[in-house]
Write an enzyme that holds these catalytic residues in place. Structure first.
Site, PDB file in Angstrom:
ATOM      1  N   GLY A  67       0.825  -1.197   0.000  1.00 30.37           N
ATOM      2  CA  GLY A  67       0.000   0.000   0.000  1.00 30.37           C
ATOM      3  C   GLY A  67       0.866   1.256   0.000  1.00 30.37           C
ATOM      4  N   LEU A  69       2.484   3.781   1.928  1.00 24.29           N
ATOM      5  CA  LEU A  69       2.856   3.899   3.341  1.00 24.29           C
ATOM      6  C   LEU A  69       3.024   5.352   3.780  1.00 24.29           C
ATOM      7  CD1 LEU A  69       5.441   0.981   3.593  1.00 24.29           C
ATOM      8  CD2 LEU A  69       2.988   0.946   4.089  1.00 24.29           C
ATOM      9  N   GLN A  70       3.429   6.219   2.858  1.00 17.54           N
ATOM     10  CA  GLN A  70       3.632   7.623   3.200  1.00 17.54           C
ATOM     11  C   GLN A  70       2.609   8.469   2.456  1.00 17.54           C
ATOM     12  OE1 GLN A  70       7.515   9.140   2.303  1.00 17.54           O
ATOM     13  NE2 GLN A  70       7.120  11.148   3.200  1.00 17.54           N
ATOM     14  N   GLY A  86       4.764  14.229  -3.739  1.00 15.13           N
ATOM     15  CA  GLY A  86       4.423  12.811  -3.793  1.00 15.13           C
ATOM     16  C   GLY A  86       3.888  12.372  -5.141  1.00 15.13           C
ATOM     17  N   GLU A  87       4.308  13.053  -6.219  1.00 19.85           N
ATOM     18  CA  GLU A  87       3.766  12.717  -7.543  1.00 19.85           C
ATOM     19  C   GLU A  87       4.112  11.291  -7.965  1.00 19.85           C
ATOM     20  OE1 GLU A  87       3.784  14.201 -12.213  1.00 19.85           O
ATOM     21  OE2 GLU A  87       4.885  15.361 -10.696  1.00 19.85           O
ATOM     22  N   ARG A  88       5.319  10.828  -7.674  1.00 24.74           N
ATOM     23  CA  ARG A  88       5.689   9.468  -8.069  1.00 24.74           C
ATOM     24  C   ARG A  88       4.830   8.438  -7.324  1.00 24.74           C
ATOM     25  NH1 ARG A  88      10.193   7.103  -7.460  1.00 24.74           N
ATOM     26  NH2 ARG A  88      10.449   6.233  -9.544  1.00 24.74           N
ATOM     27  N   GLU A 120      10.826  18.137   0.599  1.00 21.73           N
ATOM     28  CA  GLU A 120      10.380  16.741   0.619  1.00 21.73           C
ATOM     29  C   GLU A 120      11.268  15.891  -0.283  1.00 21.73           C
ATOM     30  OE1 GLU A 120       7.780  13.187  -0.118  1.00 21.73           O
ATOM     31  OE2 GLU A 120       8.741  14.537  -1.549  1.00 21.73           O
ATOM     32  N   ASN A 121      11.638  16.447  -1.432  1.00 26.34           N
ATOM     33  CA  ASN A 121      12.543  15.733  -2.335  1.00 26.34           C
ATOM     34  C   ASN A 121      13.935  15.609  -1.736  1.00 26.34           C
ATOM     35  OD1 ASN A 121      11.843  15.057  -5.461  1.00 26.34           O
ATOM     36  ND2 ASN A 121      10.381  16.495  -4.586  1.00 26.34           N
ATOM     37  N   ARG A 124      14.453  12.656   0.622  1.00 26.77           N
ATOM     38  CA  ARG A 124      14.200  11.299   0.145  1.00 26.77           C
ATOM     39  C   ARG A 124      15.517  10.570  -0.089  1.00 26.77           C
ATOM     40  NH1 ARG A 124       9.270  10.304  -0.224  1.00 26.77           N
ATOM     41  NH2 ARG A 124       9.669   8.276  -1.156  1.00 26.77           N
TER      42      ARG A 124
END
Length: 300
Positions: A67, A69-70, A86-88, A120-121, A124
């Site tokens: 699923g 998760l984030q 969170g586009e990817r 955010e990027n 990661r």
């Protein structure tokens, strides 16, 4: 208390990301209801290759198993739900057959949404060095209202102690990327001077970034491209490439004339002129006058 300098707003975005890190999803939203604005995704700086079905296949399989998760980050703008970060994950969820994704709502205008997307990027683990660097310089350019060249110059002068870091860039870079002015002013700045082929090779893990950093000493062209391919196929180290670059530079230098070589030798002897006396001193003065007239003749 806000921090001084143009980066104060970015620190506000950093604080917001800290608060969001362990927060549970606010809701489950239909994927189709979330509008994606490409200009807010820093990864699109290098094109759309990170968003193809092939590039998303592994993430999609992971989502089928576990699923999402984030949660993805979204914001409301009038009647729309806009993606912030969170586009990817969003596209991989659709590829995996999901119709809904968990979301967290953030209160952000366009400027703050862009900063959150950048941060955010930056946080990661799967972000490659090239993308991280280009996105980081883009972010600094936008925040400081300076060109990339001006930013590199600023970092250089701060690193050398020639000016104060009055824009707070050291703190900002360290909070976002864990490295500061010294690394970005030297190692990361070299990535800006790499060719597209060199950047692609680094991203594909075909060659180490340190190897390509040695190549930037050469002008772009066939020789540099050939050295890149050799480094990739032979697994050359940065030290080996440095030697090849040095050899290439020496081979392309124009040969010096015998007079130029003798001039260098004479220049080393000039301090001894003050030791000459009498006849030798007068002769040296005469010779120097003749040489001056030869090199810089009076206009006729």
């Amino acid at each position: 208390m806000t921090r001084p300098g143009v980066s104060a707003a970015a620190f506000g975005a950093l604080d917001m990301m800290e608060e969001l890190r362990d927060r549970s999803a606010d809701a489950q939203l239909p994927i189709a209801s979330i509008r994606v604005l490409p200009e807010f995704n820093p990864r699109r700086l290098l094109g759309d290759q990170a968003f193809t079905d092939e590039a998303l296949a592994d993430l999609a399989q992971n989502i089928r198993t576990y699923g999402v998760l984030q949660p993805v980050l979204v914001r409301r703008r009038r009647a729309e739900i806009l993606l912030v970060a969170g586009e990817r994950r969003l596209r991989a969820a659709a590829l995996a057959g999901l119709t809904q994704v968990p979301v967290i709502y953030v209160d952000a205008d366009d400027t703050r949404a862009y900063e959150i997307a950048i941060i955010e990027n930056a946080q990661r683990n799967d972000l490659d060095l090239v993308t991280e660097t280009l996105v980081g310089f883009q972010f600094l350019s936008r925040r400081l209202n300076l060109s990339t060249d001006e930013i590199v110059s600023y970092l250089h002068h701060v690193r050398k102690g020639r000016r104060e870091d009055d824009l707070g860039v050291e703190r900002l870079l360290r909070d976002m990327y864990g490295t500061g002015v010294s690394v970005w002013g030297q190692q990361r700045a070299l990535i800006l001077r790499m060719t597209a082929a060199e950047r692609d090779a680094i991203q594909a893990r075909r060659v180490d970034a340190k190897v390509c950093a040695e190549l930037v000493a050469l002008p772009e062209g066939d020789i540099r491209s050939a050295l890149l391919e050799r480094a990739v196929h032979e697994g050359l180290t940065a030290r080996q490439v440095r030697e090849l670059v040095r050899t290439e530079q020496q081979s392309t230098q124009a040969p010096r004339s015998p007079l130029a070589v003798q001039g260098d030798g004479l220049r080393r002897l000039l301090p001894r002129l003050s030791r000459l006396e009498g006849k030798d001193a007068r002769r040296a003065e005469q010779l120097l006058g003749e040489l001056r007239d030869l090199l810089d003749p009076a206009p006729r």
